[in-house]
Each structure stands twice: as C-alpha cells, then as structure tokens.
Design a protein around this motif. Structure first.
Motif, PDB file in Angstrom:
ATOM      1  N   ALA A  37       0.477  -1.425  -0.413  1.00  0.00           N
ATOM      2  CA  ALA A  37       0.175  -0.495  -0.012  1.00  0.00           C
ATOM      3  C   ALA A  37       1.087   1.588  -0.101  1.00  0.00           C
ATOM      4  O   ALA A  37       1.775   0.961   0.548  1.00  0.00           O
ATOM      5  CB  ALA A  37      -0.831  -0.217   1.139  1.00  0.00           C
ATOM      6  N   ASP A  39       1.131   4.503   2.064  1.00  0.00           N
ATOM      7  CA  ASP A  39       1.273   4.437   3.112  1.00  0.00           C
ATOM      8  C   ASP A  39       1.739   3.310   3.860  1.00  0.00           C
ATOM      9  O   ASP A  39       1.613   2.983   5.177  1.00  0.00           O
ATOM     10  CB  ASP A  39      -0.151   4.788   4.161  1.00  0.00           C
ATOM     11  CG  ASP A  39      -1.092   4.080   4.120  1.00  0.00           C
ATOM     12  OD1 ASP A  39      -1.484   3.387   3.473  1.00  0.00           O
ATOM     13  OD2 ASP A  39      -2.211   4.161   4.442  1.00  0.00           O
ATOM     14  N   ALA A  40       2.566   1.859   3.186  1.00  0.00           N
ATOM     15  CA  ALA A  40       2.204   1.141   3.903  1.00  0.00           C
ATOM     16  C   ALA A  40       3.940   1.551   5.477  1.00  0.00           C
ATOM     17  O   ALA A  40       3.781  -0.117   6.726  1.00  0.00           O
ATOM     18  CB  ALA A  40       3.087  -0.294   3.196  1.00  0.00           C
ATOM     19  N   THR A  42       3.912   4.229   6.858  1.00  0.00           N
ATOM     20  CA  THR A  42       3.633   5.070   7.665  1.00  0.00           C
ATOM     21  C   THR A  42       2.702   5.034   8.387  1.00  0.00           C
ATOM     22  O   THR A  42       2.348   5.904   9.351  1.00  0.00           O
ATOM     23  CB  THR A  42       4.299   6.337   6.222  1.00  0.00           C
ATOM     24  OG1 THR A  42       2.977   6.748   5.981  1.00  0.00           O
ATOM     25  CG2 THR A  42       5.097   6.915   5.639  1.00  0.00           C
ATOM     26  N   ASN A  43       1.768   4.317   8.182  1.00  0.00           N
ATOM     27  CA  ASN A  43       0.205   4.134   8.533  1.00  0.00           C
ATOM     28  C   ASN A  43       0.289   3.407   9.647  1.00  0.00           C
ATOM     29  O   ASN A  43       1.251   2.168   9.395  1.00  0.00           O
ATOM     30  CB  ASN A  43      -0.903   4.153   7.773  1.00  0.00           C
ATOM     31  CG  ASN A  43      -2.013   3.992   8.391  1.00  0.00           C
ATOM     32  OD1 ASN A  43      -1.840   3.859   9.655  1.00  0.00           O
ATOM     33  ND2 ASN A  43      -3.558   3.687   7.134  1.00  0.00           N
ATOM     34  N   PRO A  44       0.514   3.566  10.725  1.00  0.00           N
ATOM     35  CA  PRO A  44       0.272   2.589  11.859  1.00  0.00           C
ATOM     36  C   PRO A  44      -0.500   1.283  12.007  1.00  0.00           C
ATOM     37  O   PRO A  44       0.317   0.824  12.788  1.00  0.00           O
ATOM     38  CB  PRO A  44       0.107   3.796  13.274  1.00  0.00           C
ATOM     39  CG  PRO A  44      -0.050   4.672  13.158  1.00  0.00           C
ATOM     40  CD  PRO A  44      -0.087   4.855  11.335  1.00  0.00           C
ATOM     41  N   GLU A  45      -2.114   1.764  11.229  1.00  0.00           N
ATOM     42  CA  GLU A  45      -2.467   0.354  11.627  1.00  0.00           C
ATOM     43  C   GLU A  45      -1.361  -0.416  10.561  1.00  0.00           C
ATOM     44  O   GLU A  45      -2.355  -1.919  10.915  1.00  0.00           O
ATOM     45  CB  GLU A  45      -3.616   1.541  10.313  1.00  0.00           C
ATOM     46  CG  GLU A  45      -4.481   2.182  11.117  1.00  0.00           C
ATOM     47  CD  GLU A  45      -6.239   2.652  11.197  1.00  0.00           C
ATOM     48  OE1 GLU A  45      -6.652   1.559  10.097  1.00  0.00           O
ATOM     49  OE2 GLU A  45      -6.615   3.362  11.023  1.00  0.00           O
ATOM     50  N   HIS A  46      -0.919  -0.059   9.088  1.00  0.00           N
ATOM     51  CA  HIS A  46      -0.628  -1.579   9.189  1.00  0.00           C
ATOM     52  C   HIS A  46       0.219  -2.335  10.418  1.00  0.00           C
ATOM     53  O   HIS A  46       0.283  -2.950   9.769  1.00  0.00           O
ATOM     54  CB  HIS A  46       0.273  -0.674   8.086  1.00  0.00           C
ATOM     55  CG  HIS A  46      -0.322  -0.277   6.798  1.00  0.00           C
ATOM     56  ND1 HIS A  46      -1.435  -1.097   5.899  1.00  0.00           N
ATOM     57  CD2 HIS A  46      -0.770   0.819   6.284  1.00  0.00           C
ATOM     58  CE1 HIS A  46      -2.387  -0.563   5.377  1.00  0.00           C
ATOM     59  NE2 HIS A  46      -1.712   1.181   5.046  1.00  0.00           N
ATOM     60  N   HIS A  48      -0.405  -1.844  13.139  1.00  0.00           N
ATOM     61  CA  HIS A  48      -0.385  -2.880  13.984  1.00  0.00           C
ATOM     62  C   HIS A  48      -1.475  -4.713  13.746  1.00  0.00           C
ATOM     63  O   HIS A  48      -1.741  -5.477  14.152  1.00  0.00           O
ATOM     64  CB  HIS A  48      -1.987  -2.261  15.007  1.00  0.00           C
ATOM     65  CG  HIS A  48      -1.383  -0.527  15.702  1.00  0.00           C
ATOM     66  ND1 HIS A  48      -2.550  -0.025  15.771  1.00  0.00           N
ATOM     67  CD2 HIS A  48      -0.003  -0.504  16.376  1.00  0.00           C
ATOM     68  CE1 HIS A  48      -1.252   1.386  16.150  1.00  0.00           C
ATOM     69  NE2 HIS A  48      -0.715   1.002  16.498  1.00  0.00           N
ATOM     70  N   SER A  85      -8.601  -7.506   6.253  1.00  0.00           N
ATOM     71  CA  SER A  85      -8.280  -6.155   6.708  1.00  0.00           C
ATOM     72  C   SER A  85      -9.718  -5.483   7.853  1.00  0.00           C
ATOM     73  O   SER A  85      -9.268  -4.693   8.322  1.00  0.00           O
ATOM     74  CB  SER A  85      -8.265  -5.581   5.328  1.00  0.00           C
ATOM     75  OG  SER A  85     -10.214  -4.927   5.020  1.00  0.00           O
ATOM     76  N   TRP A 196      -5.018  -2.963  20.039  1.00  0.00           N
ATOM     77  CA  TRP A 196      -6.265  -1.773  19.171  1.00  0.00           C
ATOM     78  C   TRP A 196      -7.064  -2.271  18.419  1.00  0.00           C
ATOM     79  O   TRP A 196      -7.487  -2.679  16.955  1.00  0.00           O
ATOM     80  CB  TRP A 196      -4.700  -1.827  18.052  1.00  0.00           C
ATOM     81  CG  TRP A 196      -3.151  -1.258  18.515  1.00  0.00           C
ATOM     82  CD1 TRP A 196      -3.239  -0.668  18.891  1.00  0.00           C
ATOM     83  CD2 TRP A 196      -2.140  -2.036  17.994  1.00  0.00           C
ATOM     84  NE1 TRP A 196      -1.794  -0.863  19.274  1.00  0.00           N
ATOM     85  CE2 TRP A 196      -0.675  -1.387  19.261  1.00  0.00           C
ATOM     86  CE3 TRP A 196      -2.132  -3.215  18.147  1.00  0.00           C
ATOM     87  CZ2 TRP A 196      -0.001  -1.801  19.200  1.00  0.00           C
ATOM     88  CZ3 TRP A 196      -0.871  -3.773  17.937  1.00  0.00           C
ATOM     89  CH2 TRP A 196       0.570  -2.861  18.926  1.00  0.00           C
TER      90      TRP A 196
END
Length: 197
Positions: A37, A39-40, A42-46, A48, A85, A196
């Motif tokens: 992705a 934002d792989a 930079t995005n903390p959801e990935h 988590h 997801s 999370w």
C-alpha cells in the motif's frame, strides 16, 4: 498500442450527465497498484495489523508446541488465513473455514466408517469421492460469500480419506483439524478484539 484505461476513469462515461458518488471518483494522485500500500511504512494501522496476526500465530504455535500436540498446527494457518482487513471479513472467513472443515470431516468420517468397508474395488471408491468433490465444487463455484466453505469441504474430506495408499481408519485427522481451526479462531479473535481494537 495504447493501454486500456482503468475502470475508474471509464465510470463517468457510463451515465453521462450524472455526478458520480465520491467513492467512485478517481483520486487526483492515484498511483498504479503495487505490492505494498502507498502508506505501508507511514500508517501505524498496517503495523498494528501485522503485530496482531504475528502475535496470534505465535501464541498458537506456543500452545501446540508446549502441549506436545503438533497435529493442531492448523491453528497457525487459521490465524494467517483469517486475518483480513476488517473484523467482519475475518469473522466470516473463520466461520466458513470451520463450517467447511466440519462438513468435510463429517463426510470423511461417514465414508471411512460406513461406505469404504463395503467396497472391494477402486471403482466403488470413486462414487463417494466424486460425490463429495461435486458438492465441494458446487459450493466453491457458488456465491462469493460462501465459496471458501467449498474449498474447506474438499480439503477436509481429502485429508481424512486420502491419508495413505491403502485402507485407513484413523479419524484423529478430522478431530485435530477442527480443534486447530477452533483454537486459531479463538486466539485470533481475542487478540483482534483486545489489542488495538
């Protein structure tokens, strides 16, 4: 020649004169797809999501290793396969995985206990084998909502029936597979809902 444009660029031509909903409009800086992705990193959801899946798989690995019960290794595979997801998609795939394994296991149990002992040739073997394969294929190529269940029906039946080159009456394969899937679903469900959320 010119490459075909993506479908998102063709959507305005389907109903000319109408305004497209926001979710169908192409974004101005839409990149072409890739392995990761955009934002792989930079995005903390990935991050988590990866931690939750790895932790659930590791806990299942510890459980079946420390309990000296390696036959329930399917718990680790379940954590990987069912980590999708959204929680709803994970739950649906987990239910389909367990239901398919249960149906295929029961059909394998019935075949081993009541059908195969009555057979004396390879030709007779193909009747129940073909019937269950047809059922699994029918479900697999049916609705996209339940197709994964058909794959699991076939897999569980084949693991039960095709254990060796000769007659085989070991039924622990069905039990161990269901225990492993249930363990994986429980561990992944707890991790997914507590860590999370």
């Amino acid at each position: 020649g010119r490459e075909n444009p993506p479908l998102s660029e063709l959507m305005p031509f389907t109903f000319p004169g109408r305004e497209l909903p926001a979710e169908l409009k192409p974004s101005p800086s839409q990149d072409k797809g890739g392995f990761l992705a955009p934002d792989a990193f930079t995005n903390p959801e990935h991050f988590h999501f990866g931690i939750k899946g790895a932790l659930a798989g590791f806990i299942c690995y510890l459980i079946f290793t420390l309990s000296a019960y390696p036959a329930i290794y399917t718990s680790v595979i379940t954590c990987i396969v069912c980590s999708l997801s959204t929680v709803g998609a994970s739950l649906q795939k987990g239910i389909l995985r367990f239901a398919g394994a249960a149906v295929g296991g029961v059909l394998g149990f019935i075949s081993l206990m009541y059908i195969f002992p009555q057979l004396d040739s390879l030709a007779g073997f193909w009747i129940p084998f073909g019937a269950v394969t047809a059922l699994a294929a029918y479900v697999n190529f049916g609705s996209a909502r339940i197709s994964y269940c058909g794959f699991q029906i076939g897999l569980a039946f084949y693991k039960c029936v095709l254990q060796a080159y000769g007659p085989y009456t070991e039924l622990r394969v069905v039990r161990d597979r269901l225990i492993g899937i249930a363990l994986g679903l429980v561990v992944f469900g707890i991790i997914n809902s507590r860590l999370w959320p």
